[in-house]
Design a protein around this motif. Structure first.
Motif, short mmCIF file in Angstrom:
data_model
loop_
_atom_site.label_atom_id
_atom_site.label_comp_id
_atom_site.label_asym_id
_atom_site.label_seq_id
_atom_site.Cartn_x
_atom_site.Cartn_y
_atom_site.Cartn_z
N ARG A 4 62.35 74.07 100.70
CA ARG A 4 63.12 74.28 101.92
C ARG A 4 64.29 75.23 101.66
N LYS A 5 65.00 75.07 100.56
CA LYS A 5 66.11 75.96 100.22
C LYS A 5 65.62 77.39 100.01
N THR A 7 62.97 78.76 101.29
CA THR A 7 62.55 79.30 102.58
C THR A 7 63.75 79.82 103.36
N TRP A 8 64.83 79.04 103.41
CA TRP A 8 66.03 79.47 104.12
C TRP A 8 66.66 80.69 103.46
N MET A 9 66.58 80.73 102.13
CA MET A 9 67.12 81.89 101.41
C MET A 9 66.34 83.15 101.79
N VAL A 11 64.64 83.65 104.57
CA VAL A 11 64.94 83.95 105.97
C VAL A 11 66.27 84.70 106.06
N ALA A 12 67.28 84.23 105.34
CA ALA A 12 68.59 84.87 105.37
C ALA A 12 68.52 86.29 104.81
#
Length: 93
Positions: A4-5, A7-9, A11-12
């Motif tokens: 999850r971390k 994935t968000w990284m 995306v950012a």
């Protein structure tokens, strides 16, 4: 949790890349091929292939342009002209 971390990284980072790409190089592109590529108050310089501002007097020109001169000895249409290479809205000699 680790996935999850990551994935968000991603995306950012992707969003940041798109924002930086959309910003461009910071300056307007004044290149042209024909007069239609320029604003109505401008024309495409036949030699430099950049949009230059038309004028009738020096007052029509931006502050960076020192004069309002004929395009050439054969073309009497007047354009704003300046001495600096990076004048905005005017052409250098």
């Amino acid at each position: 949790m680790q996935l999850r971390k990551m994935t968000w990284m991603l995306v950012a980072l992707s969003a940041m890349g798109m924002v930086l790409t959309a910003c461009g190089n910071g300056g307007p592109d004044l290149t042209c091929s024909v007069d239609k590529d320029c604003l109505e108050s401008e024309l495409c310089h036949p030699d430099d292939k950049v949009c230059v501002q038309r004028c009738t007097t020096r007052a029509d020109c931006p502050p960076s342009a020192e004069s309002c001169v004929s395009l050439s000895s054969t073309n009497t249409e007047k354009i704003c002209k300046c001495q600096k290479k990076d004048c905005a809205g005017a052409t250098s000699p």
